[in-house]
Write an enzyme that holds these catalytic residues in place. Structure first.
Site, mmCIF file in Angstrom:
data_model
loop_
_atom_site.group_PDB
_atom_site.id
_atom_site.type_symbol
_atom_site.label_atom_id
_atom_site.label_comp_id
_atom_site.label_asym_id
_atom_site.label_seq_id
_atom_site.Cartn_x
_atom_site.Cartn_y
_atom_site.Cartn_z
ATOM 1 C CB ALA A 11 -0.926 -0.010 1.216
ATOM 2 N NE ARG A 21 2.092 6.532 -12.924
ATOM 3 C CZ ARG A 21 1.580 5.619 -13.722
ATOM 4 N NH1 ARG A 21 0.549 5.919 -14.508
ATOM 5 N NH2 ARG A 21 2.042 4.405 -13.719
ATOM 6 C CB SER A 38 9.072 -1.385 -3.591
ATOM 7 O OG SER A 38 8.541 -1.568 -4.884
ATOM 8 C CB CYS A 42 1.904 -12.768 -2.331
ATOM 9 S SG CYS A 42 0.753 -11.577 -1.672
ATOM 10 C CG ASP A 280 -1.982 -6.574 4.273
ATOM 11 O OD1 ASP A 280 -2.772 -6.443 3.328
ATOM 12 O OD2 ASP A 280 -1.005 -7.359 4.250
ATOM 13 C CG ASN A 302 -0.330 -3.485 -4.512
ATOM 14 O OD1 ASN A 302 0.630 -2.819 -4.841
ATOM 15 N ND2 ASN A 302 -0.214 -4.669 -3.940
ATOM 16 C CE1 TYR A 424 -15.624 -26.776 -25.892
ATOM 17 C CE2 TYR A 424 -16.896 -26.177 -27.829
ATOM 18 C CZ TYR A 424 -16.196 -27.118 -27.096
ATOM 19 O OH TYR A 424 -16.066 -28.396 -27.573
#
Lengths: 446, 446
Positions: A11, A21, A38, A42, A280, A302, A424
């Protein structure tokens, strides 16, 4: 405009990048008490397992790269206090041992979660680990090298991912779970056994309904004492959950929610003007139930960071909420969920019904075809979708959970899902994708 | 109630099964001029390629199994005429050479499509094939056994799937395409080269902008004469398109649509009371454009058949329309699309814009990670999604096209897609799934 960000992982770094930005002029400073910022936390189990070469590969951008983009990153700097009225934070430079006071116009708390360490796990014994950050990962990696018998305590995402990783490293693995089954909070009881069976197929000794009482050993751990006897182990991973890091928020007078995580509005603003929270450590709104939830996962973290970054820099972004999507792989099995399980819907008093479909992920006659199980849950009366749970023996097949996740965001019905013109061809699905088969059965029961 | 169904493959058999379930009392008779019914024609290239053991494996239910469910299946019975006023069909028993007249209360035309055979392909030369049904497949298989040089004419789905299959069988393969690139009607020009390059990587000699003028050989084909010279070949597959089988519809006074396929309403009813049409011979409504389209693919065919079956049996079902979803695999590459391409949107005069994102299907640091390209198209002003095109080097990764396909059915915006709480773990996607990255870029341009 001076934007101060506490915590430089998911985050925090998303916020810094977005703020940069959005506002080329703002001064942006990120403090992180650790050495690394950074990075993709995970990915830690996959470094242990060998699918990622090195912990360094998890780093998206180094502090130097961030600084080159005009973001002042200060690692090993711990924010130890917040004075909301003075609009300052107290920062301890852990290298120099020096404390300074830093002003802010906007402050973001992106302090994340810590691994829960029960009393028995608060020990100096060698070989006892948690896995939250890169230093944890390096310490675990160092222990794996000399270990033969691992004991993982906890059958959630991290425990299940690590079970595969440690087996891949040649260790014997015992997985202890306090509840009646692994993945117990993620799936309905009807699906949990399949996860356990896959672990067992992979050579993991799974023991459910077992409570840990303590550790044995002097200097280095030798075993885990449980209410069902001693488990010998020279490596113990404690993966029993996480808790939000809310000490700074409390100190700043920031309100916590019922979940115990920081309460924010859709702009990621806390109750204290100028102070934002994201990631989190922060709760969010569940789009299906409209309730506050604490689901500490990578994408919401994020996303919250982005929203906070834009808003701190003077923009106007809103966090859309979550629908409780989660996914993991263990051995060959992919497991995914989104929305509510039947168990969760029942707890909320919804008039929910679930259907189960077992089919194949490819056309049944195709040699690449593997079993996939879909459990789809909807609401009687309204016909709306409430959630889905998927287990597939080709792990990639369960990524189709995203179809339901996306539809949940638009409050779609089971009929909407059934009407979807899904793709499909024989190497991809049956002519009626298993999601359509499930939607057909479900909408006839709603 | 007597329900007569002409054609026993996808739509016809779906209709029969649904009608049977909906009305236990109706008499249901299916006539098919061929020997095989209820099979997955989309699987034919995979039998040739070896991923499916035998053509028989494609059969979902035998005529005997259908009869046991109370559906009268008569194979090798060709319906040669319809008298709408008398409510009868003329049926030729191809085995006995006998013609009878059969009454109906409801008639379903599920006559499918035929492979287009240009004048040059209307030949008795051995080794020249099309691939629409099981007899075609068996004939092709017999030719493959003795062949060394294959020439595939046409770079659409079947040509591209067969290119991989024939290479897998050890043949040299030249693929001829009249247009400037393969997959030309499926993808925008920006993506087509990737498909050609994958074919070339797989050892296929791809020649675009080439027009076939004739075949050479006596008894057996020896080559394909083109405007760019002779291509030597002892096996030629003609895969230049399909045309709807509408002779019976015309004879019955059933109206055709602008696409050349049978026009129906959402109940699959034609303009002639009591006569229904479903499947590849039938046009449908595109949910994005609201226009009539003719997209002969497996899922819409089966779905139309279900709808017709319910309605013929006295129920009330509606076909939701299509969104133009398609998918195929060739070599390692998966290619998928849904909605409109930029080219199609431009042709319709929509104010459309597209963004391209190249990313990875897993977390970039994960060893299973492969490139994936997403092109996402939306409408300026309204912000709504118009379509998506995906190319992935792990073919399964492009099944995520379904997320966009499902959202197109609900007329969602690019923002809706960006807000979706998609599943993330490193073996499944990056933290921002490539679809989310594309949606973010797109919605900022709309």
């Amino acid at each position: 405009m001076r934007i101060v960000i506490v915590g430089g992982v998911a985050a925090g770094m998303s916020a810094a990048s977005r703020a940069r930005r959005f506002s080329p002029d703002a001064q942006i400073v990120v403090f992180d008490r650790g050495e690394f910022v950074s990075y993709g936390a995970c990915g830690l189990p996959y470094v242990i397992g060998g699918e990622v070469g090195d912990f360094g590969d998890l780093v998206a951008r180094t502090p130097e790269q961030m600084r080159a983009r005009g973001i002042g990153v200060r690692t090993r700097h711990e924010v130890t206090g917040v004075d909301a009225r003075a609009a300052t934070v107290t920062v301890l430079d852990r290298e120099a041992g020096r404390t300074t006071t830093e002003p802010f116009d906007r402050l973001l708390l992106a302090t994340g979660v810590s691994a829960v360490r029960p009393a028995w796990a608060q020990t100096d014994l060698g070989g006892v680990h948690v896995l939250r950050d890169i230093p944890d990962g390096r310490a675990l990696e160092a222990s794996v090298a000399g270990a033969r018998r691992a004991c993982i305590v906890g059958g959630g995402y991290i425990g299940l991912e690590l079970a595969e990783a440690l087996r891949a490293r040649g260790l014997s693995v015992v997985l202890l779970e306090r509840g009646p089954e692994v993945a117990g909070r993620m799936l309905d009881p009807q699906l949990q056994a399949q996860v356990r069976e896959e672990l067992e197929r992979g050579g993991v000794d799974v023991r459910c309904g077992v409570t840990v009482e303590g550790l044995t050993g002097t200097g280095h751990v030798t075993g885990v004492q449980t209410d069902a006897g001693l488990v010998r182990a020279d490596l113990v991973v404690v993966a029993v959950g996480v808790k939000p890091n809310v000490e700074l928020a409390r100190a700043a007078g920031v309100r916590l929610g019922k979940t115990g995580a920081v309460a924010v509005n859709a702009r990621q603003e806390t109750n204290v003007p100028g102070i934002y929270s994201a990631g989190d450590n922060t709760q969010s709104t569940h789009r299906v139930t409209r309730r506050s939830v604490h689901i500490p996962l990578g994408l919401p973290a994020n996303r919250m960071g982005r929203v906070a970054g834009v808003n701190m820099a003077g923009g106007n972004a809103r966090f859309p909420g979550v629908v409780g999507t989660g996914i993991f792989k263990t051995f060959e099995l992919g497991v995914a969920r989104t929305g509510l399980t039947q168990t969760e819907a029942d707890e909320l008093g919804l008039n929910a019904v679930s259907v189960d479909v077992t089919s194949t992920d490819h056309a049944g006659y195709h040699s690449g075809s593997r079993p996939i199980h879909v459990r789809l849950t909807g609401e009687r009366g309204t016909g709306r979708l409430l959630g889905a749970q998927l287990i597939g023996r080709n792990h990639l097949s369960v990524k189709r959970v995203d179809v339901v996740a996306a539809l949940l965001g638009t409050r779609a019905t089971a009929q909407d899902l059934f009407d979807a013109d899904l793709a499909y061809a024989p190497p991809f699905s049956g002519v009626w994708d298993v999601l359509l088969v499930a939607a057909d059965r479900l909408h006839r029961q709603l």
